[in-house]
Design a protein around this motif. Structure first.
Motif, mmCIF file in Angstrom:
data_model
loop_
_atom_site.group_PDB
_atom_site.id
_atom_site.type_symbol
_atom_site.label_atom_id
_atom_site.label_comp_id
_atom_site.label_asym_id
_atom_site.label_seq_id
_atom_site.Cartn_x
_atom_site.Cartn_y
_atom_site.Cartn_z
ATOM 1 N N PRO A 22 0.796 -1.285 -0.131
ATOM 2 C CA PRO A 22 -0.127 0.023 -0.028
ATOM 3 C C PRO A 22 0.937 1.181 -0.022
ATOM 4 N N GLY A 23 2.092 1.140 0.384
ATOM 5 C CA GLY A 23 3.108 2.250 0.494
ATOM 6 C C GLY A 23 3.654 2.543 -0.806
ATOM 7 N N PHE A 24 3.034 2.014 -1.812
ATOM 8 C CA PHE A 24 3.611 2.629 -3.247
ATOM 9 C C PHE A 24 2.576 3.273 -4.374
ATOM 10 N N TRP A 25 1.442 2.688 -4.496
ATOM 11 C CA TRP A 25 0.644 3.070 -5.498
ATOM 12 C C TRP A 25 -0.116 4.586 -4.801
ATOM 13 N N LEU A 26 -0.661 4.314 -3.476
ATOM 14 C CA LEU A 26 -1.425 5.565 -2.929
ATOM 15 C C LEU A 26 -0.351 6.752 -2.839
ATOM 16 N N PRO A 27 0.792 6.555 -2.165
ATOM 17 C CA PRO A 27 1.821 8.035 -2.436
ATOM 18 C C PRO A 27 1.994 8.327 -3.497
ATOM 19 N N MET A 28 2.396 7.433 -4.550
ATOM 20 C CA MET A 28 2.535 7.851 -5.982
ATOM 21 C C MET A 28 1.673 8.743 -6.764
ATOM 22 N N THR A 29 0.468 8.118 -6.454
ATOM 23 C CA THR A 29 -0.648 9.006 -7.242
ATOM 24 C C THR A 29 -0.988 10.437 -6.291
ATOM 25 N N THR A 30 -0.871 10.277 -5.158
ATOM 26 C CA THR A 30 -0.942 11.392 -4.287
ATOM 27 C C THR A 30 0.038 12.470 -4.467
ATOM 28 N N LEU A 31 1.206 12.017 -4.489
ATOM 29 C CA LEU A 31 2.221 13.117 -5.229
ATOM 30 C C LEU A 31 2.122 13.513 -6.436
ATOM 31 N N TRP A 32 1.592 12.633 -7.413
ATOM 32 C CA TRP A 32 1.479 12.988 -8.613
ATOM 33 C C TRP A 32 0.295 14.060 -8.620
ATOM 34 N N GLY B 143 10.206 21.557 4.728
ATOM 35 C CA GLY B 143 10.404 20.214 5.605
ATOM 36 C C GLY B 143 9.110 19.263 5.135
ATOM 37 N N PHE B 144 8.419 19.521 3.741
ATOM 38 C CA PHE B 144 7.601 18.390 3.409
ATOM 39 C C PHE B 144 8.244 17.093 2.843
ATOM 40 N N LEU B 145 9.391 17.583 2.261
ATOM 41 C CA LEU B 145 10.106 16.414 1.749
ATOM 42 C C LEU B 145 10.729 15.290 2.890
ATOM 43 N N LEU B 146 10.993 15.775 4.010
ATOM 44 C CA LEU B 146 11.686 15.157 5.205
ATOM 45 C C LEU B 146 10.464 14.176 5.607
ATOM 46 N N SER B 147 9.407 14.801 5.667
ATOM 47 C CA SER B 147 8.081 13.885 6.422
ATOM 48 C C SER B 147 7.890 13.018 5.279
ATOM 49 N N VAL B 148 7.962 13.127 3.895
ATOM 50 C CA VAL B 148 7.856 12.058 3.088
ATOM 51 C C VAL B 148 8.930 10.885 3.282
ATOM 52 N N LEU B 149 9.985 11.338 3.352
ATOM 53 C CA LEU B 149 11.170 10.285 3.333
ATOM 54 C C LEU B 149 10.965 9.469 4.606
ATOM 55 N N ILE C 35 6.792 4.562 3.338
ATOM 56 C CA ILE C 35 6.430 4.342 1.881
ATOM 57 C C ILE C 35 7.734 3.856 1.052
ATOM 58 N N SER C 36 7.653 3.647 -0.034
ATOM 59 C CA SER C 36 8.647 3.331 -1.213
ATOM 60 C C SER C 36 9.156 4.536 -1.482
ATOM 61 N N ARG C 37 10.476 4.616 -1.702
ATOM 62 C CA ARG C 37 11.284 5.634 -2.107
ATOM 63 C C ARG C 37 11.011 5.837 -3.834
ATOM 64 N N THR C 38 11.075 4.610 -4.244
ATOM 65 C CA THR C 38 10.510 4.618 -5.695
ATOM 66 C C THR C 38 9.367 5.493 -5.966
ATOM 67 N N LYS D 61 6.633 12.426 -8.216
ATOM 68 C CA LYS D 61 7.155 13.724 -8.609
ATOM 69 C C LYS D 61 7.438 13.896 -10.020
ATOM 70 N N VAL D 62 8.178 12.628 -10.616
ATOM 71 C CA VAL D 62 8.419 12.656 -11.804
ATOM 72 C C VAL D 62 7.246 12.719 -13.103
ATOM 73 N N LEU D 63 6.178 11.737 -12.749
ATOM 74 C CA LEU D 63 5.076 11.802 -13.467
ATOM 75 C C LEU D 63 4.399 12.899 -13.221
ATOM 76 N N GLY D 64 4.276 13.453 -12.194
ATOM 77 C CA GLY D 64 3.385 14.780 -12.052
ATOM 78 C C GLY D 64 4.109 15.779 -12.847
#
Length: 268
Positions: A21-31, A108-114, A118-121, A127-130
């Motif tokens: 679950p730590g891949f698709w939802l974070p990826m689409t949310t960041l996108w 500080g948003f990037l630190l909270s994400v890291l 969730i997956s670093r990928t 970000k890249v797809l967005g």
């Protein structure tokens, strides 16, 4: 005698990174966050589209009928310069959308994400797809203005252009991410990107054809990945493309390889 409890520990089976679950939802949310963030800043939208359009009108009208592309029927400079303008819109949007990465680090948003589980990928791809989606959308808006340049395109051509712009957008966004991850200053990132990408754009054939350039400049243009992206656009947009434009097959192979290499570099 006190009863004894047997505690059994269940170890879940390992799953792949993309199945968690730590891949698709974070990826689409960041996108989605990249899209919303961009379109809420109206000045960025106006600058991204308005600057290349101004370039196209002023430079194209300045050359006027004094320019003729080799091997083409009789395109004026406005028509010849139009694909280069599309490329410039995509370049501006794709690369400078990565400035948000530096801003996220500072706020500080990037630190909270890291530190989140969730997956670093997922972070990188979101970000890249967005940024790629934004660049593609801005490029397609300009493609809709092709009749103003005397270029008529049908549905099939529009889909082919969208596919080519997707490869270009992904390449440029991933490249911008690669540098933004290592640079702490927005001004520094802006300077490095201008130093790298503006010469790449100018030497892609956007302003002048490869055949008319000096020999050493021509070799640089042939080694420039954007030359093949722009060549693919011209092959699709023009009924009679310039004679020095690379073949569509070669251009697509080069751009696909560049998109893959840039994405892997961003992930690394």
């Amino acid at each position: 005698m006190a009863s004894q409890q047997l505690v059994t520990t269940v170890v879940p089976e390992p799953r792949s990174a993309t199945a968690r679950p730590g891949f698709w939802l974070p990826m689409t949310t960041l996108w989605w966050r990249e899209l919303v963030r961009f379109y809420r800043q109206r000045s960025r939208v106006a600058g991204t589209v308005g600057t290349p359009l101004l370039f196209w009108l002023l430079i194209g009208s300045g050359f006027g009928d004094s320019f003729r592309a080799p091997g083409a029927a009789s395109p004026g400079y406005l028509e010849y310069f139009f694909p280069g303008t599309i490329l410039l819109v995509v370049l501006f949007t794709a690369v400078f959308s990565n400035m948000s990465l530096i801003e996220d680090r500072r706020e500080g948003f990037l630190l909270s994400v890291l530190v989140a589980p969730i997956s670093r990928t997922a972070v990188v791809l979101g970000k890249v797809l967005g940024g790629s989606t934004l660049a593609l959308a801005q490029g397609l808006i300009l493609v809709a203005l092709a009749p103003l340049a005397g270029i008529r395109i049908g549905l099939t051509q529009a889909l082919e252009v969208a596919g080519i712009l997707s490869l270009i957008s992904l390449t440029l966004t991933a490249l911008g991410f690669f540098f933004a991850w290592r640079i702490d200053s927005v001004l520094g990132f802006h300077g490095v990107m201008n130093l790298l990408l503006m010469p790449m754009w100018m030497l892609s054939g956007a302003l002048f054809p490869v055949s008319g350039a000096h020999s050493w400049v021509g070799w640089i243009m042939r080694l420039n990945p954007l030359t093949y992206g722009l060549g693919a656009l011209r092959r699709v947009l023009y009924r009679t493309p310039p004679a020095d434009a690379p073949s569509l097959t070669l251009a697509l192979v080069v751009m696909t390889a560049c998109a893959l290499a840039a994405t892997l570099a961003a992930l690394h």
